[in-house]
Scaffold this active site. Structure first.
Site, PDB file in Angstrom:
ATOM      1  N   GLU A  89      11.319  -6.322   1.116  1.00 16.02           N
ATOM      2  CA  GLU A  89      10.243  -7.314   1.181  1.00 16.02           C
ATOM      3  C   GLU A  89      10.749  -8.759   1.215  1.00 16.02           C
ATOM      4  O   GLU A  89      10.027  -9.684   0.835  1.00 16.02           O
ATOM      5  CB  GLU A  89       9.288  -7.116   0.002  1.00 16.02           C
ATOM      6  N   HIS A 110       5.412  -7.413  -9.770  1.00 10.74           N
ATOM      7  CA  HIS A 110       4.441  -6.322  -9.847  1.00 10.74           C
ATOM      8  C   HIS A 110       3.824  -6.245 -11.246  1.00 10.74           C
ATOM      9  O   HIS A 110       3.472  -5.163 -11.702  1.00 10.74           O
ATOM     10  CB  HIS A 110       5.108  -4.985  -9.526  1.00 10.74           C
ATOM     11  N   HIS A 192      -0.870  -4.482  -5.681  1.00 11.31           N
ATOM     12  CA  HIS A 192       0.579  -4.629  -5.537  1.00 11.31           C
ATOM     13  C   HIS A 192       1.167  -5.553  -6.595  1.00 11.31           C
ATOM     14  O   HIS A 192       2.082  -5.180  -7.304  1.00 11.31           O
ATOM     15  CB  HIS A 192       0.875  -5.155  -4.127  1.00 11.31           C
TER      16      HIS A 192
END
Length: 276
Positions: A89, A110, A192
């Site tokens: 990511e 997260h 997320h």
């Protein structure tokens, strides 16, 4: 990380960036903002077209400049093609740096305390003076709105297209060019986590920690209110726009205080190693 040629003073500045980055990663783990996943980055101080992250490893285990990788802002590809594997990511970071030249550090978390506000329809709002930077409300970005047919639907920001969509969510409806800063410094990601932007590693770490703390306080306030029938008609009182503006300014004046404390905590913990 690939060797680069700098003057002695430049080398000292870079070493401090590396040390702050590693310490920041440890602080974020110590405060449960990052666990085995999530990541911190900074824009290279001498090359704004490059940003630096760690290799694909748990943030608490990063220990030396050899664990760091330089990436091009343009496409989030490593400057050194032989670099160790990086985070999938990293386009979150690259696209935020690309859209907002004033941003110097990015964190993706997260945090379990924050995720409920990405899926419940209840907006995350600044509840106390340490989190005025959150503003009147925090935008929520839904990856489903940005995905293309055939994309993997695992809620991960896997490419520059998704990263650019997330970056745009920091300034919804705005056309930011040049040196403009984002309208919001935190964006929630549905199901997320969240991403935070700042002008330095220290500020970014502080914002990430206090975003999580604010979410915990807000959840406590909402559940306390729900448990008391007599409070049913009373709304939770959030910071006003004036309070948001003024607390954001005032906390900046003492940002060194939490950073200094958190450094001592991770240095004394015995779990973390920082050889930068």
């Amino acid at each position: 990380m690939a060797a680069q040629t700098h003057s002695p003073s430049d080398d000292a500045i870079l070493r401090q960036y590396y040390r702050d980055f590693i310490s920041g990663s440890h602080i974020l783990h110590f405060h449960n903002v990052l666990d085995a996943f999530g990541h911190l980055s900074f824009r290279h101080p001498f090359n704004p077209g490059v940003f630096v992250m760690s290799r694909n490893a748990a943030p608490g285990t990063i220990s030396s400049p050899g664990d760091l990788i330089a990436y091009r802002v343009e496409d989030a590809q490593p400057v050194d093609p032989n670099a160790a594997p990086g985070f999938l990511e990293r386009c979150i970071h690259g696209e935020c740096y690309k859209k907002y030249p004033s941003v110097q550090s990015v964190i993706h978390s997260h945090s379990e305390a924050v995720v409920p506000y990405s899926i419940s329809g209840v907006p995350l709002r600044a509840c106390y003076h340490m989190a005025g930077f959150l503003g009147a409300s925090v935008p929520v970005w839904d990856i489903a709105d940005a995905q293309k047919p055939g994309d993997t639907c695992d809620l991960l920001v896997r490419d520059t297209h998704l990263g650019a969509s997330l970056a745009a969510a920091f300034s919804p409806g705005a056309d930011h060019v040049g040196g403009d800063a984002p309208q919001s410094v935190v964006v929630l990601m549905r199901g997320h986590g969240f991403t935070v932007l700042a002008g330095s590693i220290q500020d970014c770490v502080m914002r990430a920690v206090y975003t999580q703390k604010n979410a915990m306080i807000q959840t406590t306030a909402l559940t306390t209110r729900a448990a008391d029938p007599s409070a049913a008609a009373t709304a939770v009182r959030y910071l006003s726009q004036k309070e948001v503006d003024d607390t954001t300014w005032s906390i900046r004046q003492s940002a060194h205080r939490p950073w200094g404390l958190w450094l001592r905590e991770v240095e004394a913990c015995g779990l973390y190693v920082n050889s930068a």
